[in-house]
Design a protein around this motif. Structure first.
Motif, PDB file in Angstrom:
ATOM      1  N   ASP A 125       0.810  -1.220   0.000  1.00 51.86           N
ATOM      2  CA  ASP A 125       0.000   0.000   0.000  1.00 51.86           C
ATOM      3  C   ASP A 125       0.845   1.273   0.000  1.00 51.86           C
ATOM      4  N   SER A 211      -5.567  -6.794   2.203  1.00 51.47           N
ATOM      5  CA  SER A 211      -5.607  -5.343   2.058  1.00 51.47           C
ATOM      6  C   SER A 211      -5.195  -4.967   0.630  1.00 51.47           C
ATOM      7  N   PRO A 242     -11.106  -3.978  -0.536  1.00 51.12           N
ATOM      8  CA  PRO A 242     -11.839  -2.725  -0.738  1.00 51.12           C
ATOM      9  C   PRO A 242     -12.766  -2.865  -1.952  1.00 51.12           C
ATOM     10  N   ASP A 244     -15.659  -1.404  -2.870  1.00 48.44           N
ATOM     11  CA  ASP A 244     -16.240  -0.226  -3.522  1.00 48.44           C
ATOM     12  C   ASP A 244     -15.470   1.006  -3.055  1.00 48.44           C
ATOM     13  N   PHE A 245     -14.553   1.490  -3.904  1.00 50.86           N
ATOM     14  CA  PHE A 245     -13.708   2.618  -3.507  1.00 50.86           C
ATOM     15  C   PHE A 245     -14.534   3.851  -3.125  1.00 50.86           C
ATOM     16  N   HIS A 247     -17.484   4.072  -1.845  1.00 48.91           N
ATOM     17  CA  HIS A 247     -18.032   3.863  -0.501  1.00 48.91           C
ATOM     18  C   HIS A 247     -16.926   3.931   0.549  1.00 48.91           C
ATOM     19  N   ASN A 248     -15.796   3.271   0.258  1.00 50.85           N
ATOM     20  CA  ASN A 248     -14.694   3.239   1.220  1.00 50.85           C
ATOM     21  C   ASN A 248     -14.202   4.648   1.541  1.00 50.85           C
ATOM     22  N   LEU A 249     -14.010   5.463   0.500  1.00 51.87           N
ATOM     23  CA  LEU A 249     -13.456   6.797   0.701  1.00 51.87           C
ATOM     24  C   LEU A 249     -14.430   7.688   1.465  1.00 51.87           C
ATOM     25  N   TYR A 251     -16.600   6.596   3.616  1.00 56.84           N
ATOM     26  CA  TYR A 251     -16.670   6.025   4.966  1.00 56.84           C
ATOM     27  C   TYR A 251     -15.517   6.495   5.844  1.00 56.84           C
ATOM     28  N   ILE A 252     -14.316   6.629   5.263  1.00 59.57           N
ATOM     29  CA  ILE A 252     -13.143   6.987   6.068  1.00 59.57           C
ATOM     30  C   ILE A 252     -12.892   8.485   6.103  1.00 59.57           C
ATOM     31  N   TRP A 258      -7.496   6.810   9.063  1.00 56.61           N
ATOM     32  CA  TRP A 258      -7.609   6.298   7.694  1.00 56.61           C
ATOM     33  C   TRP A 258      -7.834   7.348   6.617  1.00 56.61           C
TER      34      TRP A 258
END
Length: 286
Positions: A125, A211, A242, A244-245, A247-249, A251-252, A258
């Motif tokens: 990452d 990850s 991850p 759904d990017f 959604h992930n972005l 969410y954080i 994060w």
């Protein structure tokens, strides 16, 4: 004086000892000696990571080995006496263009299961080459605790008799999160490994990643039937995917730990797709 070792370092010491036993037993047969640990060259400064051949990459098949070299494997700062080779190979980037990257091939000294390959996609990452697995596996960036922990997991596969290949699936531009490029890099790393080993296309291959490594593993599993149908992949294990990017972005966003992923992924995907993100940034975003 009492010396206290962390659990991971104690396990690393055990791994080194166990892997050294077959080498000592096979000493008369010319088993490879462990190389002395030296500080590796940062990949961004190492000419090994560049292709300088006269044949255009577009005329070279994906997975073709372009260069090879022997390196020393280091786990928890301890030199491990197993055969470790790095190969530069032809692969494909996110835009479908020819590219190159490196995989590290680690062979067990003795295997009772024949040639079976585990492609281990690490969770590096990263936006900088100091986190490339080809660098950390040589003892570079020793403070990278994630790399150290994953090297212990690789050691378990080696002890079980598997050959482990560890691709720099983000490519030489560090395109973190670029799914297709990561999948291509993983599959071509397996191709290059089989080519280097002289292994047949029927060789059983498993893929593992968590990850960021899950991005590469999951995309490789989906792309394999069309991109690398000749590989005999029998399974893939991916965790922390991850899915759904967007959604992930969301969410954080605002999270103390994060939220830094957001600019990092924007930078890396901008690299991968050739998009300059600067015009889209607010002053706060900058």
């Amino acid at each position: 004086m009492h010396i206290r070792l962390s659990r991971s370092r104690l396990f690393a010491a055990m791994v080194v000892a166990l892997l050294a036993v077959p080498m000592l037993m096979a000493g008369a047969a010319g088993a490879p000696a462990a190389q002395a640990a030296t500080a590796p060259t940062l990949p961004s400064q190492d000419p090994f990571y560049s292709y300088t051949g006269s044949t255009p990459l577009s005329q070279i098949a994906p997975g073709t080995v372009l260069k090879e070299r022997r390196v020393s494997l280091s786990i928890e700062g301890l030199s491990v006496p197993v055969s470790t080779v790095q190969v530069l190979y032809r692969t494909t980037n996110e835009l479908g263009q020819p590219a190159v990257t490196v995989t590290t091939i680690i062979k067990p000294l003795i295997s009772f299961i024949g040639t079976k390959i585990v492609s281990y996609q690490t969770a590096y990452d990263a936006l900088g080459s100091e986190c490339d697995p080809s660098y950390t596996l040589q003892g570079g960036n020793p403070s990278d605790s994630t790399a150290q922990e994953e090297e212990l997991a690789m050691a378990a596969y080696l002890l079980a008799g598997f050959t482990v290949t560890v691709p720099d699936y983000e490519g030489t531009n560090l395109d973190w999160g670029a799914g297709q490029e990561s999948g291509y890099g993983t599959l071509d790393g397996i191709r290059a490994t089989e080519s280097y080993l002289g292994a047949s296309s029927s060789t059983e291959v498993g893929m593992v990643g968590y990850s960021g490594g899950a991005i590469a593993t999951e995309w490789a599993a989906e792309l394999a039937p069309s991109y690398a149908p000749g590989l005999h992949i029998i399974g893939a294990a991916a965790g922390g995917i991850p899915v759904d990017f967007a959604h992930n972005l969301s969410y954080i966003n605002g999270d103390d730990d994060w939220s830094g992923v957001i600019p990092a992924v924007l930078v890396s995907l901008g690299r991968a797709f050739g998009v300059n993100i600067t015009p889209y940034l607010s002053s706060y975003g900058e």
